[in-house]
Scaffold this motif. Structure first.
Motif, PDB file in Angstrom:
ATOM      1  N   CYS B 117       0.816  -1.365   0.019  1.00  0.00           N
ATOM      2  CA  CYS B 117      -0.289   0.179  -0.138  1.00  0.00           C
ATOM      3  C   CYS B 117       0.778   1.230  -0.262  1.00  0.00           C
ATOM      4  O   CYS B 117       1.786   1.339   0.248  1.00  0.00           O
ATOM      5  CB  CYS B 117      -1.117   0.013   1.048  1.00  0.00           C
ATOM      6  N   ASN B 118       0.226   2.048  -0.906  1.00  0.00           N
ATOM      7  CA  ASN B 118       1.276   3.214  -1.133  1.00  0.00           C
ATOM      8  C   ASN B 118       0.632   4.377   0.175  1.00  0.00           C
ATOM      9  O   ASN B 118       2.029   5.625   0.092  1.00  0.00           O
ATOM     10  CB  ASN B 118       0.695   3.820  -2.534  1.00  0.00           C
ATOM     11  N   CYS B 120      -1.123   6.947   0.159  1.00  0.00           N
ATOM     12  CA  CYS B 120      -1.233   7.517  -0.691  1.00  0.00           C
ATOM     13  C   CYS B 120      -2.098   8.938   0.670  1.00  0.00           C
ATOM     14  O   CYS B 120      -3.036   9.128   1.416  1.00  0.00           O
ATOM     15  CB  CYS B 120      -2.412   7.553  -1.598  1.00  0.00           C
ATOM     16  N   CYS B 125      -9.096   4.722  -1.913  1.00  0.00           N
ATOM     17  CA  CYS B 125      -9.915   4.302  -1.022  1.00  0.00           C
ATOM     18  C   CYS B 125     -10.294   4.533   0.299  1.00  0.00           C
ATOM     19  O   CYS B 125     -11.768   4.848   0.503  1.00  0.00           O
ATOM     20  CB  CYS B 125      -8.642   3.095  -0.401  1.00  0.00           C
ATOM     21  N   CYS B 159      -8.906   1.691  -5.219  1.00  0.00           N
ATOM     22  CA  CYS B 159      -7.473   0.879  -5.041  1.00  0.00           C
ATOM     23  C   CYS B 159      -6.488   1.043  -6.532  1.00  0.00           C
ATOM     24  O   CYS B 159      -7.014  -0.183  -7.047  1.00  0.00           O
ATOM     25  CB  CYS B 159      -6.429   0.132  -4.215  1.00  0.00           C
ATOM     26  N   TYR B 161      -3.667   0.390  -6.933  1.00  0.00           N
ATOM     27  CA  TYR B 161      -2.214   0.131  -6.890  1.00  0.00           C
ATOM     28  C   TYR B 161      -2.673  -1.527  -6.448  1.00  0.00           C
ATOM     29  O   TYR B 161      -1.674  -2.720  -6.368  1.00  0.00           O
ATOM     30  CB  TYR B 161      -1.692   0.523  -5.826  1.00  0.00           C
ATOM     31  N   SER B 163      -3.995  -3.149  -3.722  1.00  0.00           N
ATOM     32  CA  SER B 163      -2.839  -3.327  -2.417  1.00  0.00           C
ATOM     33  C   SER B 163      -3.945  -3.709  -0.830  1.00  0.00           C
ATOM     34  O   SER B 163      -3.465  -3.978   0.043  1.00  0.00           O
ATOM     35  CB  SER B 163      -2.288  -2.077  -2.503  1.00  0.00           C
ATOM     36  N   ARG B 164      -5.044  -3.915  -2.112  1.00  0.00           N
ATOM     37  CA  ARG B 164      -5.268  -4.092  -0.383  1.00  0.00           C
ATOM     38  C   ARG B 164      -6.334  -5.796  -0.946  1.00  0.00           C
ATOM     39  O   ARG B 164      -7.101  -6.305  -2.318  1.00  0.00           O
ATOM     40  CB  ARG B 164      -7.004  -3.533  -1.076  1.00  0.00           C
ATOM     41  N   LYS B 194      -5.055  -3.984   4.661  1.00  0.00           N
ATOM     42  CA  LYS B 194      -3.782  -4.232   3.828  1.00  0.00           C
ATOM     43  C   LYS B 194      -2.728  -3.556   4.553  1.00  0.00           C
ATOM     44  O   LYS B 194      -3.102  -3.097   5.834  1.00  0.00           O
ATOM     45  CB  LYS B 194      -3.719  -3.345   2.492  1.00  0.00           C
TER      46      LYS B 194
END
Ligand code: SF4
Ligand code: SF4
Lengths: 384, 257
Positions: B117-118, B120, B125, B159, B161, B163-164, B194
């Motif tokens: 996860c970035n 962000c 999200c 998201c 990316y 990531s979740r 995440k």
């Protein structure tokens, strides 16, 4: 009035029984899902919304399309629709109820569904979707019930219903717009990240919903003494024709933007849907059939001879409905996840329990529709 | 005000449930202690960020991934479809789709990139979550409340990316034998999870598990708002990239190639 739903022919009871059996089987599968989790579905890390949310999306359109009879009747005083507005509104009631159920069965932790109310979150589209859908449900129940009761007593509906009817018009547009916003504002999902998604939704809704209404009108005429009227059906047919043209045109616009710009992200999902991407092509036959059906339906609809003939019109309406169900109730939601954010491709197929739960929700919708139509038709038969 | 409500809750809770309420009382007591005396060693920042210096990364090393899995009781489901992952490896072309091209340096082409996860700065999200089960802390860490999440998975769609992860089933039976970390909660089925930048470790004054586990100095974790921080120094000296910066999410994980 509801008591009218309890008196019916043998085939009426057989139909109800059949629906109850399907609902029972679906309830069993749902119990299994509650115990084991959503892993019993075909969804996964990459495709995290599947058949359930796709049905929600499609049915919101069917619900919204009630305005296609409400607007001409109440705003333009188009008398021919007087007989069928209640049918349109009851169809909306059944469709919105199914939408709600599809959201519930899709939740990972349904026991916490009330968190949606306990923690109101104005920046979340799902929050607004819940609000507009529930309100639309209430509006349609209240309006249709009161109008019908008045009709039964041969009196005009109470005055306070009028403003509600006017409110229901923008509200219908709002439910589909908000549902489109669930998708249209997400970064990185190229298929959905398009400003015309809401109008595309409305276009296909105004074709699919009235198509279903045409079929229902024809059915009602067959099984009861109530005739919705040839003129009303013909007017619905014209609505379907224009909406279908718009809907096909909108899809064409997506193709233009993607393929003329040549931006890979915009091309990928469309390519996956209609031509196959890197050897993955599960949805291709479906989408091609959908496109073919839409074109055949359009030929039937545009041609006055086949549109006026109720037999060919019925075929066209059925083809339109199926075509748009594939487009929106299948392709649009799934392909939004393909390819995934890493440009990996994962495909999806619903599992048997997932399908059974889906059928059961449709059966609940049909049960509601049957009961409401039974009441409406009994009233109209008496009044006639 | 808070205090009196809390004692009210305590009293009424005790009255209602008698001895069964003991764990609840303990939880309240703990929360109170936390408020009065937060850990003096806790690490604080204006905006946390992670810099990944991929040039120092050893090819077949998975220390950071293992450390994270262990610290957070990540189940091993053995089915890629339902996988739960907080940190994992992707190839350059998949971690940075659209940035790769055919003449990219051979080393980079074959280098595994750890992705997570970035956190962000402008996280989609958080925007979409209908119950605020995903939210952003003051220090920029994007958090998950496992107890509030209804499992609608809007955040997974949002998201960009990937990531979740979602718990498609009960994860507990899948936590590998002997790897259970009693200090971190396990999750239930039906909720999303995440990477959390190891908030539970930061609160104790520890670096994130991945950062601590890496012996090659690949990972630098620190405060972007502090001009003298280690992360700012690295970012100021070396050229770095982020994943999908064009989406405006402003990722807080930077990669040095
Ligand atoms: S990487 Fe994804 S999950 Fe993490 S903060 Fe950004 S949008 Fe949210
Ligand atoms: S799945 Fe949980 S965290 Fe994600 S949007 Fe839904 S409620 Fe929020």
């Amino acid at each position: 009035m509801l008591e009218k739903a309890f008196y019916g022919s043998r085939s009426y009871y057989a139909w109800i029984l059949f629906l109850l059996i399907v609902i029972g089987a679906g309830a069993g599968c749902y119990a299994y899902q509650l115990v084991d989790g959503l892993r019993i579905t075909g969804m996964g890390r990459d495709i995290s919304w599947g058949l359930y949310i796709a049905q929600l999306t499609f049915l919101v359109g069917v619900a919204a399309s009630a305005v296609m009879v409400v607007i001409p009747y109440y705003l333009h005083n188009y008398k021919a629709f007087g007989k069928i507005t209640v049918l349109g509104e009851f169809l909306a009631v059944s469709a919105v109820t199914m939408c709600g159920l599809f959201v519930i069965v899709d939740l990972g932790t349904p026991a916490r569904a009330f968190n949606l109310i306990l923690y109101p979150t104005p920046n979340s589209i799902l929050f607004w979707d819940m609000i507009v859908l529930n309100m639309y449900l209430v509006l349609n129940i209240v309006i249709a019930w009161n109008v019908l009761s008045a009709e039964r007593k041969s009196t005009p509906p109470p005055g306070w219903v009028k403003p509600l009817i006017y409110l229901s018009i923008p509200w219908a547009v709002s439910i589909h717009t908000v549902t489109a916003f669930l998708y249209a504002g997400l970064p990185g999902r190229h298929l959905w990240l398009t400003a015309i998604l809401a109008v595309r939704f409305l276009g296909s809704a105004f074709a699919a919903g009235p198509s279903l209404l045409i079929l229902l009108c024809l059915l009602v005429r067959k099984v009861s003494k109530f005739d919705p009227g040839r003129e009303a059906i013909q007017s619905l047919a014209k609505i379907v024709t224009y909406a279908l043209i718009a809907s096909i045109f909108f899809v064409g616009l997506e193709f233009f933007t993607a393929y003329y710009s040549q931006v890979p992200g915009h091309i990928h999902s469309l390519e996956y849907l209609y031509f196959g991407l890197e050897g993955h092509a599960k949805l291709v036959p479906w989408m091609r059939i959908s496109a073919l059906l839409a074109i055949v339906a359009l030929v039937f609809l545009v041609n006055p001879a086949t549109r006026r003939n109720e037999k060919t019109l019925a075929v066209a309406a059925a083809l339109t409905f199926i075509s748009l169900w594939i487009e929106k109730g299948l392709g649009l939601v799934l392909a939004g996840f393909i390819p995934n954010p890493f440009e990996h491709i994962t495909e999806y197929s619903p599992t048997a329990p997932e399908l059974m739960i889906t059928f059961a929700i449709y059966a609940i919708g049909l049960l509601i529709l049957t009961v409401l139509y039974k009441v409406a038709i009994s009233v109209k038969e008496e009044a006639a | 005000m808070m205090k009196s409500r809390r004692s009210f809750l305590k009293i009424s809770g005790a009255c209602l449930l008698g001895l069964g309420v003991k764990p609840v009382l303990n939880a309240f007591a703990q929360a109170e202690r936390m408020e009065i005396a937060p850990n003096p060693n806790a690490l604080r920042a204006g905006r946390w960020a992670l810099v990944v210096d991929i040039t120092k990364c050893r090819d077949d090393c998975t220390d950071c991934i293992n450390a994270c899995n262990r610290a957070h009781n990540i189940p091993d489901l053995g089915r890629t479809k339902e996988e739960v992952k907080w940190i994992w490896n992707e190839s350059y072309e998949h971690a940075f789709p659209g940035v790769e091209h055919e003449f990219v340096e051979e080393r980079v082409k074959h280098q595994p990139f750890m992705v997570l996860c970035n956190h962000c700065d402008n996280p989609p999200c958080v925007r979409v979550c209908p119950v605020q089960a995903t939210w952003k802390r003051e220090d920029g860490i994007v958090m998950m409340d496992f107890h509030r999440c209804i499992g609608c998975r809007c955040c997974m769609a949002a998201c960009p990316y990937g990531s979740r992860s979602f718990n498609w089933t009960d994860p507990r039976p899948y936590i590998p034998e002997g790897r259970m970390n009693p200090d971190f909660p396990t999750r239930t089925k039906g909720v999303v999870e995440k990477c959390n930048f190891c908030v539970e470790r930061l609160a104790k004054g520890l670096q994130p598990a991945c950062v601590e586990s890496c012996s090659s100095g690949v990972l630098t974790f620190g405060d972007l708002d502090d001009p003298n921080s280690e992360v700012r120094k690295v970012l100021g000296e070396r050229y770095s990239i982020q994943r999908k910066p064009e989406l405006g999410t402003r990722p807080r994980v930077y990669y040095i190639l």
